[in-house]
Design a protein around this motif. Structure first.
Motif, PDB file in Angstrom:
ATOM      1  N   PRO A 159       0.805  -1.225   0.000  1.00  0.00           N
ATOM      2  CA  PRO A 159       0.000   0.000   0.000  1.00  0.00           C
ATOM      3  C   PRO A 159       0.833   1.267   0.000  1.00  0.00           C
ATOM      4  O   PRO A 159       0.347   2.322  -0.414  1.00  0.00           O
ATOM      5  CB  PRO A 159      -0.847  -0.125   1.276  1.00  0.00           C
ATOM      6  N   LEU A 189      -9.842  -5.116   4.014  1.00  0.00           N
ATOM      7  CA  LEU A 189      -9.464  -3.785   3.574  1.00  0.00           C
ATOM      8  C   LEU A 189     -10.718  -2.920   3.537  1.00  0.00           C
ATOM      9  O   LEU A 189     -11.768  -3.371   3.071  1.00  0.00           O
ATOM     10  CB  LEU A 189      -8.813  -3.827   2.192  1.00  0.00           C
ATOM     11  N   ASP A 194      -8.580   2.293   3.069  1.00  0.00           N
ATOM     12  CA  ASP A 194      -7.434   1.568   2.510  1.00  0.00           C
ATOM     13  C   ASP A 194      -7.376   1.645   0.988  1.00  0.00           C
ATOM     14  O   ASP A 194      -6.314   1.394   0.404  1.00  0.00           O
ATOM     15  CB  ASP A 194      -7.482   0.094   2.939  1.00  0.00           C
ATOM     16  N   THR A 223      -1.890   4.002   4.871  1.00  0.00           N
ATOM     17  CA  THR A 223      -2.436   4.497   6.139  1.00  0.00           C
ATOM     18  C   THR A 223      -1.432   4.440   7.279  1.00  0.00           C
ATOM     19  O   THR A 223      -1.773   4.730   8.417  1.00  0.00           O
ATOM     20  CB  THR A 223      -3.683   3.687   6.533  1.00  0.00           C
ATOM     21  N   ASN A 225      -0.065   1.711   8.320  1.00  0.00           N
ATOM     22  CA  ASN A 225      -0.240   0.432   9.007  1.00  0.00           C
ATOM     23  C   ASN A 225       0.917  -0.489   8.637  1.00  0.00           C
ATOM     24  O   ASN A 225       0.893  -1.164   7.614  1.00  0.00           O
ATOM     25  CB  ASN A 225      -1.578  -0.194   8.606  1.00  0.00           C
ATOM     26  N   MET A 228       1.134  -4.629   7.415  1.00  0.00           N
ATOM     27  CA  MET A 228      -0.214  -4.922   6.928  1.00  0.00           C
ATOM     28  C   MET A 228      -0.243  -6.220   6.108  1.00  0.00           C
ATOM     29  O   MET A 228       0.680  -6.529   5.361  1.00  0.00           O
ATOM     30  CB  MET A 228      -0.728  -3.765   6.066  1.00  0.00           C
TER      31      MET A 228
END
Length: 512
Positions: A159, A189, A194, A223, A225, A228
């Motif tokens: 991402p 997601l 996301d 994001t 994260n 992930m």
């Protein structure tokens, strides 16, 4: 006696004649009922269902019988129009009503057509006087219906790259009208957090008439994260129409967003640990100030690409990196500011108090700015950084991103002699200090607060490079623009395209 017999005979004949004349003059009233060959017909039937109006006696002339239509089936939608009267021909005892179904592509409940005989003159109603015909809905597409499937394979993405992924929905053959195909969207997601979707309306894609495919896009969003491992899966809703069928295979496509931690041990290890960041200090025994012990920092060797010699050349300084505590896949250069209260041994003049900087210049831009203002060593103070991107934690190679960023450096104002020396008498001789010593003391080491410098912004564009865990080599291009007229680009190390410059850099693990 004979005469009486004849009279009686004539009376009997006359009675018969009168009786015959009386029956011929009575009207015939037929009694009508309604029946059907069957009570069900498929909406895809190619021939009509016959409903009969039956009379128990014929008439010498044709006559009309009114009928009423009711039920859940809609005339002109579920069946073809039916005349509201039926004619029984002369000397006949029946007439036909035809129920011709219309194939509706929508999958729905079966529909009922109720046909009821209406009272009228010249006939009577018998039972049954009405009949229900069921038009059975067809929930299956025809054998020649086009099949829908995904023409895109499953996708794995990081991402952080915020890639735009195109997903193609295909048909096995064209269709005469637009096809609206609803999709299912499942997974952990989260839409609009996301990822973002473009090309769908109410989670449905439209394949235009005469086309065999249509696309929609999924834009991934980063994001923060770390670590992930989440997925969104697209599938097809159970069709509500028989215009198309869902293919038995290739009927889902998944996007797996992962951000595994990259192994930095090739660069960050005990051999490359750097423990010599100055902590500052005052008068003390010895010739060096104390060192900081609170930083986990590693030396990384930096190289420029030499356009003349066609090889990499060492930068003038080392870079000192650490993994960002907020993002374990990020290299962030460590810059050390310290206060050098007094000079070296036997140098105790207060004028030599100053603030200095170690490190900086992550992208080696100092080489291109001859009038840069610094406090001691190179000082391009920035949050500049590199981001390592992988979709497989076990992979030996991957991507490095130079994010778009603005780096501010400072140039010396015209008329300022940055390295002018002031000489003072000390016991046993003289000592001198630079102009910038006093400037750094006035700003407490924050060169942006100096009245003797001018800020210059360098716009770094986003670029993508590579890393190799086996060799420990990181290759990136630094592409930047700078509107300042004082920039001096050495084309030995940079290529120029208009106002845009490109430097090829390489980082490797440090070796003594």
């Amino acid at each position: 006696m004979k005469k009486n017999f004849l009279n009686m005979l004539w009376l009997m004949v006359a009675a018969l004649i009168l009786a015959s004349c009386s029956n011929d003059d009575d009207p015939i009233i037929p009694k009508l009922s309604i029946t059907a060959d069957a009570i069900e017909i498929s909406e895809t039937a190619t021939s009509a269902l016959v409903v009969k109006v039956n009379a128990d006696a014929p008439l010498g002339t044709a006559y009309n019988v009114g009928i009423a239509i009711s039920g859940t089936a809609v005339e002109g939608v579920n069946y073809q129009e039916i005349a509201k009267t039926v004619t029984i021909p002369a000397n006949q005892t029946s007439a036909n009503i035809f129920v011709t179904p219309i194939n509706v592509s929508a999958i729905e409940d079966s529909k009922v057509v109720n046909i009821e005989l209406q009272a009228g003159t010249g006939y009577e109603l018998s039972t049954p006087a009405n009949v229900d015909i069921i038009i059975v809905d067809n929930a299956n597409p025809p054998s020649d219906a086009p099949e829908v499937s995904f023409a895109t394979s499953n996708i794995v993405t990081n991402p952080y790259m915020e890639e735009v992924k195109t997903i193609t929905v295909g048909l096995s053959k064209t269709f005469a009208t637009d096809l609206v195909i609803p999709l299912t969207i499942t997974g952990d997601l989260v839409a609009d957090t996301d990822y973002e979707i473009a090309g769908l309306t109410n989670d449905a894609i439209t394949i235009p008439a005469g086309n065999v495919s249509a696309d929609f896009t999924v834009t991934m969003k980063y994001t923060g994260n770390i670590g992930m491992d989440k997925t969104v899966t697209f599938g097809f809703e159970t069709p509500s129409v028989t215009d198309y069928a869902v293919k038995a295979t290739e009927n889902t496509v998944a996007i797996n967003a992962v951000d595994p931690q990259v192994d930095f041990t090739k660069w960050f290890n005990d051999l490359n640990t750097y423990d010599y960041f100055f902590a500052g200090g005052g008068a003390y025994e010895g010739t060096m100030p104390p060192y900081r012990t609170d930083l986990e920092v590693y030396r990384v060797k930096s190289l420029y690409w030499n356009n003349v010699d066609a090889k990499y050349s060492s930068m003038s300084t080392l870079n000192f990196f650490a993994a960002n505590a907020d993002d374990s896949n990020q290299w962030k250069e460590v810059i050390n500011h310290y206060n050098k209260e007094l000079g070296y041994k036997n140098v105790d003049i207060i004028e030599q108090e100053r603030h200095e900087v170690q490190c900086g210049d992550i992208f080696g831009l100092t080489k291109f700015f001859s009038n840069e203002a610094t406090y001691s060593r190179s000082e391009i103070k920035t949050d500049g950084w590199l981001r390592f991107v992988s979709t497989d934690a076990s992979a030996s190679e991957g991507t490095v991103v130079v994010p778009e960023q603005t780096i501010t450096l400072y140039k010396i104002k015209d008329g300022v002699d940055w390295k002018a020396k002031t000489t003072v008498d000390v016991e046993g001789g003289t000592e001198s200090y630079y102009f910038w010593y006093e400037d750094s003391r006035n700003t407490q080491g924050d060169i942006s607060q100096s009245s003797n410098v001018t800020p210059v912004e360098v716009q770094i564009q986003k670029t993508v490079g590579t890393y190799n865990l086996a060799t420990g080599i990181v290759d990136i291009d630094v592409v930047f623009t700078c509107a300042d007229a004082d920039i001096v680009v050495d084309e030995k190390y940079a290529t120029k395209d208009g106002d845009t410059y490109t430097i090829k850099l390489q980082y490797t693990f440090y070796a003594e």
